[in-house]
Design a protein around this motif. Structure first.
Motif, PDB file in Angstrom:
ATOM      1  N   THR A  38       0.805  -1.195  -0.138  1.00 48.19           N
ATOM      2  CA  THR A  38      -0.098   0.062   0.022  1.00 48.19           C
ATOM      3  C   THR A  38       0.756   1.373  -0.010  1.00 48.19           C
ATOM      4  O   THR A  38       2.242   1.280   0.318  1.00 48.19           O
ATOM      5  CB  THR A  38      -0.802   0.107   1.303  1.00 48.19           C
ATOM      6  N   THR A  39       0.395   2.396  -0.106  1.00 47.92           N
ATOM      7  CA  THR A  39       1.058   3.665  -0.097  1.00 47.92           C
ATOM      8  C   THR A  39       1.749   3.953   1.446  1.00 47.92           C
ATOM      9  O   THR A  39       3.105   4.350   1.240  1.00 47.92           O
ATOM     10  CB  THR A  39       0.174   4.973  -0.179  1.00 47.92           C
ATOM     11  N   GLN A  42       5.000   1.651   0.979  1.00 50.23           N
ATOM     12  CA  GLN A  42       5.794   2.229  -0.061  1.00 50.23           C
ATOM     13  C   GLN A  42       6.577   3.596   0.649  1.00 50.23           C
ATOM     14  O   GLN A  42       7.722   3.658   0.675  1.00 50.23           O
ATOM     15  CB  GLN A  42       5.078   2.924  -1.140  1.00 50.23           C
ATOM     16  N   LEU A  92       5.651   5.330  -5.107  1.00 50.09           N
ATOM     17  CA  LEU A  92       4.958   6.738  -4.819  1.00 50.09           C
ATOM     18  C   LEU A  92       5.039   7.361  -6.009  1.00 50.09           C
ATOM     19  O   LEU A  92       4.807   8.906  -6.082  1.00 50.09           O
ATOM     20  CB  LEU A  92       5.567   7.531  -3.583  1.00 50.09           C
ATOM     21  N   TYR A 412       8.432  14.042  -0.938  1.00 52.43           N
ATOM     22  CA  TYR A 412       7.399  13.088  -0.726  1.00 52.43           C
ATOM     23  C   TYR A 412       6.897  13.158   0.620  1.00 52.43           C
ATOM     24  O   TYR A 412       5.781  12.313   1.158  1.00 52.43           O
ATOM     25  CB  TYR A 412       8.073  11.600  -0.837  1.00 52.43           C
ATOM     26  N   VAL A 415       3.057  13.015   0.427  1.00 53.99           N
ATOM     27  CA  VAL A 415       2.288  11.693   0.570  1.00 53.99           C
ATOM     28  C   VAL A 415       2.234  11.225   2.100  1.00 53.99           C
ATOM     29  O   VAL A 415       1.033  10.699   2.262  1.00 53.99           O
ATOM     30  CB  VAL A 415       3.337  10.585  -0.169  1.00 53.99           C
ATOM     31  N   VAL A 419      -1.225  10.585   3.994  1.00 56.33           N
ATOM     32  CA  VAL A 419      -1.362   9.372   4.859  1.00 56.33           C
ATOM     33  C   VAL A 419      -2.077   9.418   6.151  1.00 56.33           C
ATOM     34  O   VAL A 419      -2.717   8.727   6.822  1.00 56.33           O
ATOM     35  CB  VAL A 419      -0.119   8.331   4.738  1.00 56.33           C
ATOM     36  N   SER A 424      -7.280   9.986   0.702  1.00 63.50           N
ATOM     37  CA  SER A 424      -7.246   9.191  -0.618  1.00 63.50           C
ATOM     38  C   SER A 424      -7.120  10.158  -1.888  1.00 63.50           C
ATOM     39  O   SER A 424      -6.853   9.803  -2.821  1.00 63.50           O
ATOM     40  CB  SER A 424      -8.244   8.146  -0.545  1.00 63.50           C
ATOM     41  N   THR A 426      -5.311  12.580  -3.983  1.00 65.91           N
ATOM     42  CA  THR A 426      -4.065  12.910  -4.474  1.00 65.91           C
ATOM     43  C   THR A 426      -4.126  14.362  -4.562  1.00 65.91           C
ATOM     44  O   THR A 426      -4.413  15.250  -5.305  1.00 65.91           O
ATOM     45  CB  THR A 426      -3.550  12.430  -5.766  1.00 65.91           C
TER      46      THR A 426
END
Length: 456
Positions: A38-39, A42, A92, A412, A415, A419, A424, A426
């Motif tokens: 999953t994200t 990662q 990612l 990053y 991200v 999380v 969810s 982007t």
């Protein structure tokens, strides 16, 4: 006794190399496994990669026993880590869908700039193997921005294995090995080549995520070495190839039209014009202006992980900041170019000197400095852009480039914010603290300057 001590030293050197390679492979394998999750998985994988490889780099930099490393040993480690990268999913990122789609369009129509991906939505003629790539392309309403050289590479990947990323990764692994061989030929010790191989940006963005920017770095490195060896036409052709990958490389193009004596090279300029003309012939003949329109959108509207630009935009607004940063960059470019040409002329070196060696006193071409300035002032600073300068930064170890390339992975953080927020959706807004940390780290690196890493 001396022979025995030498043999023991080499034995210990091989042992260190073996241990280092095993540790790097274990870290790479763990991250490759995380990349299929999953994200959050990662994200954990990325953090683990940065920490593990940074520790290994610190070991190589601190332990003089690694001076016994050889280039073949570094290449073997590179191939092992590259094989693990083939097994990984892009971390990612979703840019690889555009590469796969461009490869399909280039291979089947020869006109990658004719239509944006959205044009093909609902087209039943698109083969099933390419539907996933089409649906994954980000900003599908915008035509591709990648130049004809990369389009040829993407097409090659499609011809080898449609819809698969491993052919592109394999080509980028070859480019990484080419960088190592070029740097070794330029006198860089194998110890520092290993540092390059272990750099988390190389591992993440090239080996695993398949961003093709290592090719630009390789082309600019080869051009700089060719220029230093008085191969003016080859240097110009290689620099033109970098521009035909991504237009942003045009910022350093004029440097390769100057001779070692500080004069304009008509031969180099002609080779450059002919190369670009040949590569861009389909566009010049009216096939499409797609790349130009995508570049215009990119330059006028997009913003991601800006550094100094973010401060300027916060003070003066986006539009004013773009003009201001462009003006500052033009000023910095002019100063660096002028000072470099003046140094060349004062050096008294003759372009016809065939005994020139890469390790002599010729003023170093400030291409890396130009790229640093461009990225610091740009509204878009994707981490993989630092791969343009990273190979050049080993000709004379640029702490600024190496530091910036490492901390660029803080981009990053957007991200991580998503999380932690449980969202969810982007978004690409890099938090201010990540920008500040990048600028502080780069500022500290500026204070320490550069150091030579050439062998004797």
């Amino acid at each position: 006794m001396w022979a025995s001590a030498t043999a023991t030293g080499f034995k210990h050197g091989r042992l260190r190399w073996a241990v280092l390679s095993v540790l790097a492979a274990l870290a790479g394998g763990w991250v490759a496994r995380k990349s299929h999750g999953t994200t959050p998985d990662q994200l954990i994988g990325l953090v683990g990669l940065v920490l593990a490889n940074s520790c290994l780099i610190a070991w190589v930099a601190a332990d003089d026993a690694f001076d016994r490393l050889t280039t073949p040993q570094v290449v073997v480690t590179t191939l092992v880590l590259g094989a693990l990268g083939l097994l990984a999913q892009p971390l990612l990122e979703d840019d690889h869908f555009r590469y796969l789609w461009d490869g399909y369009v280039s291979a089947t129509t020869g006109k990658p700039y004719a239509h944006a991906p959205a044009h093909y939505f609902g087209d039943t003629a698109v083969p099933a193997v390419m539907q996933d790539a089409l649906s994954g392309v980000n900003n599908p309403q915008i035509p591709t921005i990648y130049g004809p050289v990369l389009q040829a590479l993407f097409a090659l990947g499609y011809w080898i294995a449609p819809g698969e990323l491993w052919p592109l990764k394999l080509c980028l692994l070859c480019a990484e090995v080419a960088v190592l061989l070029l740097l070794a030929a330029a006198g860089v010790k194998a110890r520092w080549l290993m540092v390059f191989v272990l750099h988390p940006l190389v591992a993440k963005e090239s080996a695993m995520t398949a961003h093709p920017d290592i090719l630009i770095g390789a082309a600019l490195l080869a051009a700089a070495i060719a220029w230093r060896r008085s191969l003016a036409a080859w240097a110009a052709v290689l620099a033109a190839l970098a521009v035909a990958m991504k237009l942003s490389a045009i910022a350093v193009l004029l440097f390769f039209c100057i001779t070692r004596a500080g004069r304009f090279s008509g031969k180099g300029a002609l080779a450059m014009v002919l190369t670009l003309g040949f590569l861009y012939a389909p566009l010049l003949l009216g096939a499409s202006s797609g790349e130009g329109s995508a570049a215009a959108v990119f330059g006028e509207q997009w913003t991601f992980n800006p550094l100094l630009f973010k401060l300027a935009a916060g003070a003066a607004g986006d539009s004013a900041a773009r003009l201001l940063c462009a003006g500052v960059f033009a000023l910095v470019w002019g100063v660096l170019f002028g000072r470099w040409v003046a140094k060349l002329r004062l050096s008294g070196l003759n372009q016809g000197d065939q005994n020139f060696d890469c390790k002599d006193a010729l003023p170093l071409m400030p291409v890396a400095a130009i790229l640093i300035a461009m990225l610091l002032l740009s509204p878009v600073v994707n981490p993989w852009y630092w791969l343009w300068a990273l190979p050049l930064a080993l000709l004379r170890l640029s702490r600024v480039v190496w530091t910036a390339a490492t901390v660029s992975l803080l981009a990053y953080a957007h991200v991580a914010v998503q999380v932690m927020a449980g969202s969810s959706i982007t978004t690409y807004a890099v938090p201010l603290w990540a920008t500040v940390l990048q600028l502080l780290a780069i500022g500290v690196a500026f204070a320490f300057g550069t150091a030579r890493v050439h062998g004797k």
